[in-house]
Motif scaffolding. Structure first.
Motif, mmCIF file in Angstrom:
data_model
loop_
_atom_site.group_PDB
_atom_site.id
_atom_site.type_symbol
_atom_site.label_atom_id
_atom_site.label_comp_id
_atom_site.label_asym_id
_atom_site.label_seq_id
_atom_site.Cartn_x
_atom_site.Cartn_y
_atom_site.Cartn_z
ATOM 1 N N ASP A 18 0.846 -1.195 0.000
ATOM 2 C CA ASP A 18 0.000 0.000 0.000
ATOM 3 C C ASP A 18 0.882 1.246 0.000
ATOM 4 O O ASP A 18 2.108 1.158 -0.145
ATOM 5 C CB ASP A 18 -0.993 -0.016 1.173
ATOM 6 C CG ASP A 18 -0.345 0.136 2.534
ATOM 7 O OD1 ASP A 18 0.871 0.411 2.649
ATOM 8 O OD2 ASP A 18 -1.079 -0.004 3.541
ATOM 9 N N ALA A 19 0.273 2.406 0.180
ATOM 10 C CA ALA A 19 1.001 3.679 0.126
ATOM 11 C C ALA A 19 2.074 3.785 1.205
ATOM 12 O O ALA A 19 3.005 4.575 1.086
ATOM 13 C CB ALA A 19 0.017 4.846 0.235
ATOM 14 N N SER A 56 -15.834 10.257 -1.606
ATOM 15 C CA SER A 56 -17.108 10.892 -1.255
ATOM 16 C C SER A 56 -18.201 9.857 -1.004
ATOM 17 O O SER A 56 -19.097 10.090 -0.195
ATOM 18 C CB SER A 56 -17.563 11.827 -2.378
ATOM 19 O OG SER A 56 -16.643 12.861 -2.542
ATOM 20 N N SER A 57 -18.139 8.731 -1.707
ATOM 21 C CA SER A 57 -19.144 7.674 -1.568
ATOM 22 C C SER A 57 -18.789 6.660 -0.486
ATOM 23 O O SER A 57 -19.584 5.773 -0.191
ATOM 24 C CB SER A 57 -19.312 6.934 -2.902
ATOM 25 O OG SER A 57 -19.756 7.814 -3.892
ATOM 26 N N LEU A 58 -17.607 6.786 0.092
ATOM 27 C CA LEU A 58 -17.118 5.781 1.031
ATOM 28 C C LEU A 58 -18.046 5.539 2.223
ATOM 29 O O LEU A 58 -18.304 4.372 2.546
ATOM 30 C CB LEU A 58 -15.709 6.148 1.503
ATOM 31 C CG LEU A 58 -14.873 5.017 2.072
ATOM 32 C CD1 LEU A 58 -14.716 3.875 1.092
ATOM 33 C CD2 LEU A 58 -13.494 5.538 2.477
ATOM 34 N N GLY A 70 -7.960 0.871 -4.398
ATOM 35 C CA GLY A 70 -7.474 1.349 -5.682
ATOM 36 C C GLY A 70 -6.111 0.771 -5.993
ATOM 37 O O GLY A 70 -5.292 0.593 -5.090
ATOM 38 N N VAL A 71 -5.853 0.487 -7.274
ATOM 39 C CA VAL A 71 -4.568 -0.080 -7.703
ATOM 40 C C VAL A 71 -4.062 0.696 -8.920
ATOM 41 O O VAL A 71 -4.817 0.932 -9.862
ATOM 42 C CB VAL A 71 -4.699 -1.574 -8.077
ATOM 43 C CG1 VAL A 71 -3.356 -2.136 -8.559
ATOM 44 C CG2 VAL A 71 -5.236 -2.393 -6.921
ATOM 45 N N THR A 89 -8.914 7.864 2.270
ATOM 46 C CA THR A 89 -8.776 7.037 3.479
ATOM 47 C C THR A 89 -8.858 5.544 3.199
ATOM 48 O O THR A 89 -8.756 4.741 4.122
ATOM 49 C CB THR A 89 -9.860 7.414 4.509
ATOM 50 O OG1 THR A 89 -11.149 7.202 3.930
ATOM 51 C CG2 THR A 89 -9.710 8.865 4.944
ATOM 52 N N PHE A 90 -9.032 5.157 1.937
ATOM 53 C CA PHE A 90 -9.061 3.730 1.592
ATOM 54 C C PHE A 90 -7.698 3.340 1.019
ATOM 55 O O PHE A 90 -6.926 4.207 0.610
ATOM 56 C CB PHE A 90 -10.201 3.421 0.604
ATOM 57 C CG PHE A 90 -10.194 4.274 -0.627
ATOM 58 C CD1 PHE A 90 -9.425 3.924 -1.725
ATOM 59 C CD2 PHE A 90 -10.957 5.426 -0.690
ATOM 60 C CE1 PHE A 90 -9.409 4.718 -2.857
ATOM 61 C CE2 PHE A 90 -10.956 6.215 -1.830
ATOM 62 C CZ PHE A 90 -10.179 5.866 -2.907
ATOM 63 N N PRO A 91 -7.381 2.042 1.003
ATOM 64 C CA PRO A 91 -6.058 1.615 0.534
ATOM 65 C C PRO A 91 -5.815 1.901 -0.944
ATOM 66 O O PRO A 91 -6.683 1.665 -1.785
ATOM 67 C CB PRO A 91 -6.054 0.102 0.786
ATOM 68 C CG PRO A 91 -7.167 -0.166 1.722
ATOM 69 C CD PRO A 91 -8.177 0.917 1.518
#
Length: 155
Positions: A18-19, A56-58, A70-71, A89-91
């Protein structure tokens, strides 16, 4: 170009950094639905729009028991900058050799400004809690894609 996945196919498992350089695997997300989206490059206009739309939809997606991942081929350091700049805030996972992109059929020939090039094909997959493809979207547009996906999730 690798073969495209279809609903009912087993989602190819993977482990990518991840990041922050920490490994994340698809298997670690088993038991919940996962939106796995592939995008060409962090900090470009289309990829930023798509990622911000997912962010925004999270809350709604998480309330429905859906995780977002996301990749891209970007290095973890670039993903960390992208995450911080856009408040994601998601991976975000790094696939620099495009092995996972290829396993999902999200890498190959595409048209870019009228020319045929080889690269990331913007694609999104909804993976069920058992690790099977529920929906596969190839060649999606960055704008409006997340809204369409949210509508499809509610049907």
């Amino acid at each position: 170009m690798s073969e495209r996945l279809q609903p009912g196919d087993v989602a190819p498992d993977f482990e990518l950094p991840d990041a922050d350089g920490r490994p994340v695997s698809l298997a670690s997300l088993r038991g919940k639905r996962v939106i796995l989206y592939f995008y060409p490059a962090a900090m470009t206009p289309g990829c930023t729009k798509e990622s911000v739309d997912f962010q925004s939809s999270l809350p709604e997606l998480e309330a429905a028991g859906v995780a977002v991942v996301g990749v891209s081929p970007d290095a973890p350091a670039k993903l960390a900058k992208f995450r911080a700049k856009e408040g994601l805030t998601f991976p975000l996972l790094s696939d620099p050799d495009a092995k996972v992109l290829q396993a999902y059929g999200a890498y190959g020939e595409k048209k870019l400004y009228g020319k045929v090039v080889v690269g990331v094909i913007r694609s999104t997959f909804l993976i069920d809690a058992d690790g099977k493809i529920e929906k596969a979207y190839y060649n999606v547009k960055a704008t409006g894609h997340v809204e369409r996906l949210r509508r499809d999730l509610s049907t």
